[in-house]
Design a protein around this motif. Structure first.
Motif, PDB file in Angstrom:
ATOM      1  N   MET A  42       6.128  -6.315  -6.711  1.00 45.46           N
ATOM      2  CA  MET A  42       6.811  -7.002  -5.601  1.00 45.46           C
ATOM      3  C   MET A  42       5.751  -7.655  -4.712  1.00 45.46           C
ATOM      4  SD  MET A  42       9.597  -4.021  -4.696  1.00 45.46           S
ATOM      5  CE  MET A  42       8.418  -2.828  -4.095  1.00 45.46           C
ATOM      6  N   ASP A  43       5.408  -8.888  -5.002  1.00 44.53           N
ATOM      7  CA  ASP A  43       4.282  -9.519  -4.297  1.00 44.53           C
ATOM      8  C   ASP A  43       4.735 -10.738  -3.496  1.00 44.53           C
ATOM      9  OD1 ASP A  43       1.664  -9.734  -3.524  1.00 44.53           O
ATOM     10  OD2 ASP A  43       0.971 -10.721  -5.355  1.00 44.53           O
ATOM     11  N   GLY A  44       4.038 -10.974  -2.387  1.00 49.26           N
ATOM     12  CA  GLY A  44       4.270 -12.181  -1.603  1.00 49.26           C
ATOM     13  C   GLY A  44       4.827 -11.956  -0.206  1.00 49.26           C
ATOM     14  N   ASN A  45       4.903 -10.704   0.232  1.00 48.54           N
ATOM     15  CA  ASN A  45       5.438 -10.431   1.580  1.00 48.54           C
ATOM     16  C   ASN A  45       4.594 -11.090   2.667  1.00 48.54           C
ATOM     17  OD1 ASN A  45       7.139  -8.777   0.171  1.00 48.54           O
ATOM     18  ND2 ASN A  45       6.338  -6.848   0.980  1.00 48.54           N
ATOM     19  N   GLY A  46       3.280 -11.007   2.511  1.00 49.09           N
ATOM     20  CA  GLY A  46       2.376 -11.561   3.532  1.00 49.09           C
ATOM     21  C   GLY A  46       2.516 -13.072   3.621  1.00 49.09           C
ATOM     22  N   ARG A  47       2.566 -13.735   2.474  1.00 45.55           N
ATOM     23  CA  ARG A  47       2.696 -15.203   2.486  1.00 45.55           C
ATOM     24  C   ARG A  47       4.046 -15.641   3.039  1.00 45.55           C
ATOM     25  NH1 ARG A  47       0.946 -15.558  -3.523  1.00 45.55           N
ATOM     26  NH2 ARG A  47       1.003 -13.298  -3.203  1.00 45.55           N
ATOM     27  N   TRP A  48       5.081 -14.861   2.758  1.00 45.19           N
ATOM     28  CA  TRP A  48       6.419 -15.167   3.285  1.00 45.19           C
ATOM     29  C   TRP A  48       6.377 -15.140   4.814  1.00 45.19           C
ATOM     30  CZ3 TRP A  48      10.049 -12.837   6.395  1.00 45.19           C
ATOM     31  CH2 TRP A  48      11.374 -13.275   6.279  1.00 45.19           C
ATOM     32  N   GLY A  59       7.262  -9.588   6.983  1.00 45.94           N
ATOM     33  CA  GLY A  59       7.358  -9.834   5.545  1.00 45.94           C
ATOM     34  C   GLY A  59       7.670  -8.552   4.773  1.00 45.94           C
ATOM     35  N   HIS A  60       7.022  -7.473   5.168  1.00 50.02           N
ATOM     36  CA  HIS A  60       7.267  -6.195   4.481  1.00 50.02           C
ATOM     37  C   HIS A  60       8.704  -5.707   4.746  1.00 50.02           C
ATOM     38  CE1 HIS A  60       3.199  -6.116   3.165  1.00 50.02           C
ATOM     39  NE2 HIS A  60       2.664  -5.864   4.351  1.00 50.02           N
ATOM     40  N   ARG A  61       9.182  -5.950   5.977  1.00 52.63           N
ATOM     41  CA  ARG A  61      10.582  -5.561   6.283  1.00 52.63           C
ATOM     42  C   ARG A  61      11.560  -6.368   5.434  1.00 52.63           C
ATOM     43  NH1 ARG A  61       9.934  -5.193  12.490  1.00 52.63           N
ATOM     44  NH2 ARG A  61       9.509  -2.975  12.724  1.00 52.63           N
ATOM     45  N   TYR A  85       6.743  -1.600  -7.951  1.00 58.74           N
ATOM     46  CA  TYR A  85       5.369  -1.362  -7.467  1.00 58.74           C
ATOM     47  C   TYR A  85       5.370  -1.663  -5.975  1.00 58.74           C
ATOM     48  CZ  TYR A  85       0.241  -1.353  -8.468  1.00 58.74           C
ATOM     49  OH  TYR A  85      -1.104  -1.070  -8.572  1.00 58.74           O
ATOM     50  N   ALA A  86       5.318  -0.609  -5.180  1.00 64.33           N
ATOM     51  CA  ALA A  86       5.441  -0.773  -3.733  1.00 64.33           C
ATOM     52  C   ALA A  86       4.100  -0.686  -3.015  1.00 64.33           C
ATOM     53  CB  ALA A  86       6.378   0.292  -3.174  1.00 64.33           C
ATOM     54  N   PHE A  87       3.153   0.080  -3.571  1.00 64.90           N
ATOM     55  CA  PHE A  87       1.864   0.289  -2.888  1.00 64.90           C
ATOM     56  C   PHE A  87       0.857   0.723  -3.950  1.00 64.90           C
ATOM     57  CE2 PHE A  87      -1.279   2.315  -0.217  1.00 64.90           C
ATOM     58  CZ  PHE A  87      -1.207   1.652   0.987  1.00 64.90           C
ATOM     59  N   GLU A  90      -5.202   0.548  -4.551  1.00 58.51           N
ATOM     60  CA  GLU A  90      -6.162  -0.365  -3.891  1.00 58.51           C
ATOM     61  C   GLU A  90      -5.648  -0.827  -2.520  1.00 58.51           C
ATOM     62  OE1 GLU A  90      -5.248  -0.658  -7.209  1.00 58.51           O
ATOM     63  OE2 GLU A  90      -7.132   0.283  -7.820  1.00 58.51           O
ATOM     64  N   ASN A  91      -4.337  -0.722  -2.298  1.00 54.19           N
ATOM     65  CA  ASN A  91      -3.791  -1.182  -1.014  1.00 54.19           C
ATOM     66  C   ASN A  91      -4.275  -0.336   0.177  1.00 54.19           C
ATOM     67  OD1 ASN A  91      -0.596  -2.219  -2.462  1.00 54.19           O
ATOM     68  ND2 ASN A  91      -2.375  -3.481  -1.957  1.00 54.19           N
ATOM     69  N   TRP A  92      -4.845   0.859  -0.088  1.00 52.33           N
ATOM     70  CA  TRP A  92      -5.426   1.653   1.013  1.00 52.33           C
ATOM     71  C   TRP A  92      -6.580   0.908   1.664  1.00 52.33           C
ATOM     72  CZ3 TRP A  92      -2.571   5.424   2.735  1.00 52.33           C
ATOM     73  CH2 TRP A  92      -1.755   6.146   1.853  1.00 52.33           C
ATOM     74  N   ASP A 101       1.803   0.379   9.022  1.00 53.79           N
ATOM     75  CA  ASP A 101       3.131  -0.274   8.988  1.00 53.79           C
ATOM     76  C   ASP A 101       3.849   0.035   7.662  1.00 53.79           C
ATOM     77  OD1 ASP A 101       2.854  -1.428  11.463  1.00 53.79           O
ATOM     78  OD2 ASP A 101       2.265  -3.405  10.706  1.00 53.79           O
ATOM     79  N   LEU A 102       3.098  -0.038   6.570  1.00 59.62           N
ATOM     80  CA  LEU A 102       3.718   0.192   5.255  1.00 59.62           C
ATOM     81  C   LEU A 102       4.149   1.658   5.107  1.00 59.62           C
ATOM     82  CD1 LEU A 102       1.334  -2.036   3.116  1.00 59.62           C
ATOM     83  CD2 LEU A 102       3.816  -2.323   3.316  1.00 59.62           C
ATOM     84  N   THR A 103       3.317   2.568   5.613  1.00 58.43           N
ATOM     85  CA  THR A 103       3.668   3.991   5.555  1.00 58.43           C
ATOM     86  C   THR A 103       4.914   4.256   6.412  1.00 58.43           C
ATOM     87  OG1 THR A 103       1.314   4.430   5.336  1.00 58.43           O
ATOM     88  CG2 THR A 103       2.689   6.312   5.836  1.00 58.43           C
TER      89      THR A 103
HETATM   90  C1  IPE Z   1       3.273  -7.164  -1.477  1.00 59.43           C
HETATM   91  O1  IPE Z   1       3.041  -8.218  -0.630  1.00 59.43           O
HETATM   92  C2  IPE Z   1       3.353  -5.839  -0.751  1.00 59.43           C
HETATM   93  C3  IPE Z   1       2.216  -4.958  -0.972  1.00 59.43           C
HETATM   94  C4  IPE Z   1       1.207  -5.198  -1.749  1.00 59.43           C
HETATM   95  C5  IPE Z   1       2.231  -3.690  -0.252  1.00 59.43           C
HETATM   96  P1  IPE Z   1       1.590  -8.599  -0.088  1.00 59.43           P
HETATM   97  O2  IPE Z   1       1.385  -7.854   1.199  1.00 59.43           O
HETATM   98  O3  IPE Z   1       0.577  -8.376  -1.119  1.00 59.43           O
HETATM   99  O4  IPE Z   1       1.780 -10.142   0.201  1.00 59.43           O
HETATM  100  P2  IPE Z   1       0.757 -11.307  -0.061  1.00 59.43           P
HETATM  101  O5  IPE Z   1       0.278 -11.185  -1.483  1.00 59.43           O
HETATM  102  O6  IPE Z   1      -0.359 -11.126   0.917  1.00 59.43           O
HETATM  103  O7  IPE Z   1       1.543 -12.559   0.178  1.00 59.43           O
END
Ligand code: IPE
Ligand code: IPE
Ligand code: MG
Length: 266
Positions: A42-48, A59-61, A85-87, A90-92, A101-103
């Motif tokens: 599930m990718d792209g929350n940050g760009r959204w 974006g995560h919400r 795939y939520a976390f 490497e996301n740490w 925020d994610l936790t």
């Molecule tokens: C996916 O979205 C969520 C996680 C990896 C936790 P991203 O946060 O990676 O969003 P982008 O890739 O920066 O757009």
């Protein structure tokens, strides 16, 4: 005999000119079928969020809403197994405020969504190093798994602090320890018996892996399990993912010819 036995799958392959070619194994998923197991990066929350001049948390919400839509779409389309795939492990490495925020979102999800999943007859499992989220979240995950373990409508697995390489290393370590203790014969280790040491023991391998946001990489997701998965990389950012994206992915999968190394049908 000139035969190679490939082990767990017990596929016997004839070397050229040494033995009559054995009957080709029937493909496990004929073209046109619904995938039994769909896994999504599930990718792209940050760009959204960035495209809307919003904080990444927004974006995560919004991504959490898309999780609900994906679960509903899986149920409606008779997909029995959905892994999200939520976390990643490497996301740490992300900044502390984003990790927190994610936790926080995970804790919120566990407290507010599990009852609904149970009503919908969804069985929840988590794979990954859940202990890194702390005792409280680990306990709530275990409770949710226990509550829903009798459900059979959809097997929902959430990958949390998950990394494919570390999963394989942990399995190798457990196998080596059993061999050193004399309880396991190294010569008896097969693909099937090794799989039983992974987080995904007992689960079918994914048939289709979807990664949203247009990125074309696997980022340490289900490295062992997706050995023969079909991949799809739609451009849609995860928070915009809808039932119709899910259904388009199923339609694309239905056109694929999964050959598992065999010769294409004439
Ligand atoms: C996916 O979205 C969520 C996680 C990896 C936790 P991203 O946060 O990676 O969003 P982008 O890739 O920066 O757009
Ligand atoms: C992969 O996405 C992990 C999840 C979607 C949970 P990332 O955004 O973390 O992956 P990279 O860093 O682009 O490879
Ligand atoms: Mg990303």
């Amino acid at each position: 005999m000139g035969l190679i036995n490939t082990g767990a799958a017990a596929q016997t392959i004839a070397l050229p000119g040494t033995a009559p070619a054995p009957k080709r194994p029937a493909p496990r998923a004929p073209t046109g079928s619904v995938p039994r197991h769909v896994a999504i990066i599930m990718d792209g929350n940050g760009r959204w969020a960035a495209a809307r001049h919003l904080p990444r948390l927004a974006g995560h919400r919004a991504g959490a809403q898309a999780v609900r839509r994906a679960i509903e779409a899986a149920i409606r389309n008779n997909v029995g197994w959905l892994t999200l795939y939520a976390f990643s492990s490497e996301n740490w490495q992300r900044p502390e405020d984003e990790v927190s925020d994610l936790t926080g979102l995970l804790r919120h999800y566990l407290r507010h969504e599990v009852a609904e999943l149970h009503r919908e007859h969804v069985r929840l499992r988590a794979i990954g190093d859940r202990a890194r989220f702390g005792a409280e979240i680990s306990r709530e995950l275990a409770q949710a798994e226990r509550l829903t373990e009798g459900n059979t409508r959809l097997n929902l697995t959430v990958a949390l602090s998950y990394g494919g390489r570390s999963e394989i290393v942990a399995a190798a370590r457990a196998v080596a320890a059993a061999a050193a203790a004399g309880t396991l014969d190294p010569a008896a280790i097969t693909e099937a018996s090794f799989s039983a040491y992974l987080f995904t023991a007992g689960m079918p391998d994914p048939d289709l892996v979807i990664r949203t946001s247009g990125e074309r990489r696997v980022s340490n997701f289900l490295l062992w399990q997706a050995a023969y998965a079909e991949y799809l990389f739609p451009e849609v950012l995860w928070p915009d993912f809808s039932a119709s994206h899910f259904e388009s992915a199923l339609a694309d999968y239905a056109t694929r010819d999964r050959r598992y190394g065999t010769r294409p049908e004439p």
